[in-house]
Motif scaffolding. Sequence first.
Motif, mmCIF file in Angstrom:
data_model
loop_
_atom_site.group_PDB
_atom_site.id
_atom_site.type_symbol
_atom_site.label_atom_id
_atom_site.label_comp_id
_atom_site.label_asym_id
_atom_site.label_seq_id
_atom_site.Cartn_x
_atom_site.Cartn_y
_atom_site.Cartn_z
ATOM 1 N N ASP A 1 -0.399 73.657 76.336
ATOM 2 C CA ASP A 1 0.574 73.438 75.253
ATOM 3 C C ASP A 1 0.574 71.978 74.817
ATOM 4 O OD1 ASP A 1 1.523 75.928 75.034
ATOM 5 O OD2 ASP A 1 3.566 75.500 75.707
ATOM 6 N N ASN B 1 -4.306 69.124 68.004
ATOM 7 C CA ASN B 1 -4.091 69.741 66.693
ATOM 8 C C ASN B 1 -3.349 68.817 65.736
ATOM 9 O OD1 ASN B 1 -5.389 72.191 67.164
ATOM 10 N ND2 ASN B 1 -3.618 72.985 68.250
ATOM 11 N N PRO C 1 -12.763 79.609 69.268
ATOM 12 C CA PRO C 1 -11.675 78.807 68.702
ATOM 13 C C PRO C 1 -10.326 79.528 68.781
ATOM 14 C CG PRO C 1 -13.593 78.696 67.283
ATOM 15 C CD PRO C 1 -13.918 79.701 68.346
ATOM 16 N N ALA C 2 -10.353 80.853 68.748
ATOM 17 C CA ALA C 2 -9.088 81.608 68.809
ATOM 18 C C ALA C 2 -8.722 81.971 70.245
ATOM 19 C CB ALA C 2 -9.201 82.865 67.965
ATOM 20 N N ASN D 1 -12.918 72.476 65.288
ATOM 21 C CA ASN D 1 -11.845 71.797 64.545
ATOM 22 C C ASN D 1 -11.997 70.284 64.551
ATOM 23 O OD1 ASN D 1 -10.507 74.226 63.913
ATOM 24 N ND2 ASN D 1 -9.620 74.281 65.942
ATOM 25 N N ARG E 1 5.559 81.504 70.783
ATOM 26 C CA ARG E 1 4.167 81.877 71.097
ATOM 27 C C ARG E 1 3.335 82.009 69.826
ATOM 28 N NH1 ARG E 1 5.702 85.707 76.191
ATOM 29 N NH2 ARG E 1 5.569 84.010 77.678
ATOM 30 N N GLU F 1 1.385 78.578 70.193
ATOM 31 C CA GLU F 1 0.322 78.953 71.134
ATOM 32 C C GLU F 1 -0.790 79.678 70.389
ATOM 33 O OE1 GLU F 1 1.923 80.812 74.670
ATOM 34 O OE2 GLU F 1 3.436 79.244 74.861
ATOM 35 N N LYS F 2 -0.382 80.629 69.518
ATOM 36 C CA LYS F 2 -1.408 81.298 68.706
ATOM 37 C C LYS F 2 -1.682 80.523 67.415
ATOM 38 C CE LYS F 2 -0.621 86.032 70.250
ATOM 39 N NZ LYS F 2 -0.338 87.428 69.837
ATOM 40 N N TRP F 3 -0.784 79.626 67.071
ATOM 41 C CA TRP F 3 -0.922 78.804 65.863
ATOM 42 C C TRP F 3 -1.027 79.629 64.586
ATOM 43 C CZ3 TRP F 3 0.234 73.826 65.988
ATOM 44 C CH2 TRP F 3 0.232 73.210 67.231
ATOM 45 N N GLY G 1 3.540 83.076 81.757
ATOM 46 C CA GLY G 1 3.728 82.136 80.653
ATOM 47 C C GLY G 1 2.488 81.466 80.111
ATOM 48 N N LEU H 1 -3.257 84.963 75.160
ATOM 49 C CA LEU H 1 -1.872 85.457 75.129
ATOM 50 C C LEU H 1 -1.840 86.981 75.089
ATOM 51 C CD1 LEU H 1 -0.240 82.915 72.695
ATOM 52 C CD2 LEU H 1 0.395 83.303 75.053
ATOM 53 N N ASP H 2 -2.764 87.565 74.355
ATOM 54 C CA ASP H 2 -2.826 89.038 74.304
ATOM 55 C C ASP H 2 -3.125 89.609 75.680
ATOM 56 O OD1 ASP H 2 -2.291 89.073 71.599
ATOM 57 O OD2 ASP H 2 -4.398 89.027 71.016
ATOM 58 N N LYS I 1 -3.809 65.710 65.692
ATOM 59 C CA LYS I 1 -4.695 64.545 65.579
ATOM 60 C C LYS I 1 -4.048 63.301 66.191
ATOM 61 C CE LYS I 1 -7.060 66.425 61.634
ATOM 62 N NZ LYS I 1 -7.563 66.297 60.308
ATOM 63 N N SER J 1 9.887 83.462 81.651
ATOM 64 C CA SER J 1 8.791 83.298 80.676
ATOM 65 C C SER J 1 8.646 84.552 79.819
ATOM 66 C CB SER J 1 7.457 83.020 81.368
ATOM 67 O OG SER J 1 7.540 81.899 82.166
ATOM 68 N N ASN K 1 -1.472 70.720 71.414
ATOM 69 C CA ASN K 1 -0.596 70.180 70.364
ATOM 70 C C ASN K 1 -1.039 68.780 69.966
ATOM 71 O OD1 ASN K 1 1.191 72.215 69.806
ATOM 72 N ND2 ASN K 1 2.616 71.648 71.421
ATOM 73 N N ARG L 1 -5.696 74.416 62.074
ATOM 74 C CA ARG L 1 -6.915 74.380 61.247
ATOM 75 C C ARG L 1 -6.561 73.924 59.835
ATOM 76 N NH1 ARG L 1 -9.402 80.105 63.145
ATOM 77 N NH2 ARG L 1 -8.955 79.748 65.334
ATOM 78 N N ALA M 1 -6.682 80.889 72.394
ATOM 79 C CA ALA M 1 -5.262 80.948 72.781
ATOM 80 C C ALA M 1 -4.661 82.309 72.431
ATOM 81 C CB ALA M 1 -4.480 79.832 72.105
ATOM 82 N N SER M 2 -4.994 82.820 71.256
ATOM 83 C CA SER M 2 -4.497 84.146 70.861
ATOM 84 C C SER M 2 -5.057 85.218 71.784
ATOM 85 C CB SER M 2 -4.897 84.464 69.422
ATOM 86 O OG SER M 2 -4.283 83.557 68.558
#
Lengths: 314, 441
Positions: free
Chosen positions: B70, B77, B396-397, B99, A275, A279-281, B209, B403-404, B79, A259, B74, A63, B399-400
């Motif tokens: 991934d 992000n 937008p979040a 974004n 990560r 992944e979380k950026w 993963g 992963l959680d 661009k 992993s 990437n 962002r 991915a977080s």
Amino acid sequence: MSTLAERAVARTPNRLALRLGNLSDKAIAWLFITPSVLLLLAINIFPLLWTIQLSFTNYRANRPNAVLRYVGLDNYRDILTDPEIWHAMQATAHFVLWSIAMELVLGFGLALLINRRFRGHSFWTTIILLPMMLSPAVVGNFWTFLLQPQIGLFNNAIAVLTGVDPSSFQMIGDVRLAPWSIIMVDAWMWTPYVMLICLAGLRSIPDYIYEAAEVDRASPWRQFWSITLPMVMPFLMLAILFRAIENFKMFDMVNLLTSGGPGSTTEVASITLKREAFEKWRTGYSSALAIILFVTVFGAANIYVKALNRVKQR
Amino acid sequence: MIQTVRALGVTAVVVASCLGGQAAAQTKQLTLCWAAWDPANALVELSKDFTAKTGIQMKYEFVPWTSYADRFLNELNSKGKLCDLIIGDSQWIGGAAENGHYVKLNDFFAKEKISMDDFMPATVVGYSQWPKNTANYWALPAMGDAIGWTYRKDWFARPEIQAEFRKKYERDLAPPQTWDELKQIAEFFQGREIDGKKVYGAYIYTERGSEGITMGVTNALYDWGFQYDNPKKPYQMEGFVNSPDAVKGLEFYKSLYKCCTAPGMSNAYMSEGLDAFKSGQVAMQMNFFAFFPGLYKDPNVGGDKIGFFVNPKQKYHFTQLGGQGISVVSYAEHRDDALSYIKWFAQPDVQKKWWALGGYSCHKAVLGDPSFPKSAPFAADFLKSMDIVKDFWAEPAYASLLLDMQKRVHDYVVADKGTAKEALDLLVKDWQKVFKDEGKI
């Protein structure tokens, strides 16, 4: 009439001498090292400084248009008080310590064996060195198959040796065995490297020392403790340093094997960092984590190098 | 003589410029990015028609599922200009829209008279809209998908197995309607010897993963009553994510993993499921519908040997949404050509061919056709599934958030860490932190 080549040969030293003649030795030295220094600044120092700066912000690389806020030491505080990060550090320490211990014992043992120069020792040296020539990605992938409970060679070999059902246990899917699986695979791959360093150490010991010990009727055990081990010690310490730095940042092999799982059992610091960063950026947060890891390795390596120098001086 | 040489020279220049122009037209090229799997091969086949019609060559960047997110997130992000068109996962839509990675397609749809009413509503919400349930479109529904199940129809049909099952459970052995029935069947097959080979009950997702275990566990969680947040108060997750029903759903998934899966399936996703089923190892397999055409064609386990069923129900009846929409990347160098591909792809005839080749169309011209349910053995189940789909967060979040969930669920289900309640309580805390950072709570 001289040829073009002759004229070129005749003129070149004069030109060079003319150009460099006005420069001092110091200036010439700078001239030669400037490209390297610039390269170092561009690819090492600048990113490091930038990372340090980012570690005090809430920056997210995905962002770029979001408002950048300086958060002071918040990222560092969050990391150091996060039990998950401490768990990752523990997993890393477990991996580093045990893999090095295993590689050291096996590597030194193999070096002692190879140093005897028995018939075909060159052939066996080449065979032993093969694993370290493979890519960690390849090693990770094929060990995943070797450790597969139903078809994997490893489980079947254990079954033949112990009589247990090969599918009754799983190495990389079991919380207790998974950390040992990655240690075992790392030891398989990097023991030859430690062996090479030890072998160099063993071959650097002059024969006359052993001959003198034999004249003094020292037993082989005594020779090992009083001559071999002390004289190989700097090489062993060097091997520990190299392997510790490598394993502290180990990522590819662990990522491919487990992993970080099961759950987060084998989530070493580098996997957590990846990560968080990609992944979380959470770029600011992960920069702080990267700096903490860097300081840890750098600090530990410095202390260790001082110890190594003391051993060398003895 | 000089005049002849001049004439020849001029002719050569004219011919060369004509050939050059033609070559330039021929080298017009679009790069389409997607995952490397069966439907991608079908799309390559389908897109030959686009090239034949427009002269625009298609180039493909297909990446395995485990590194798909991934790789392409990437790319977006940073661009990058690699992809002109991207078939991005449904959960990316929020981030990609906010974004600025995807081109907003509303004006284009209006200009080209492409109506979202022509596509199945669940796919429009899931793949195209952000914010959800608003008329803001960032993608054209491209590949409908959801979780479904395959089973060994030939094993189920064996009289001795039928008899034994009836004796034990006092009902016929048939595709399960509920999760409890599914577990009974899985237990029945677990460790059984069939044709001299030991087989196992069920294959379920456990991958750590990327997104695997989340895409699996949600199928059970939804059916027990798990909700992402309070429907009346967005982002209020306490009591919804970790409700007593959600806890039961998570406990059930773990019990299914422990009782009835093959050894070594502690980190397994789509391809491992396909391998397990194709090698005759499992009686039932959870996987995305996208793989079913390929499985049906498999010489060893396809044809009469394979059957399909919709994700079972429990207290409620849902299934995890898969699938993707196709978007034009904002940084694409060939935006107009990319839009012309979308226009071409949206045509009913192209959509029909897409389904025929093995892709899952979301167009009503295909799905609404009376002959559709019988067009493939899994088509009717696909239709039913698309009516009960539910998706993971598309924030937008995302991915977080993902992963959680991967961590908390894998910790509990595979690594035996803590209880289901503790895992979901921790998940609520993780997600609250994410949304707090996002400024949404």
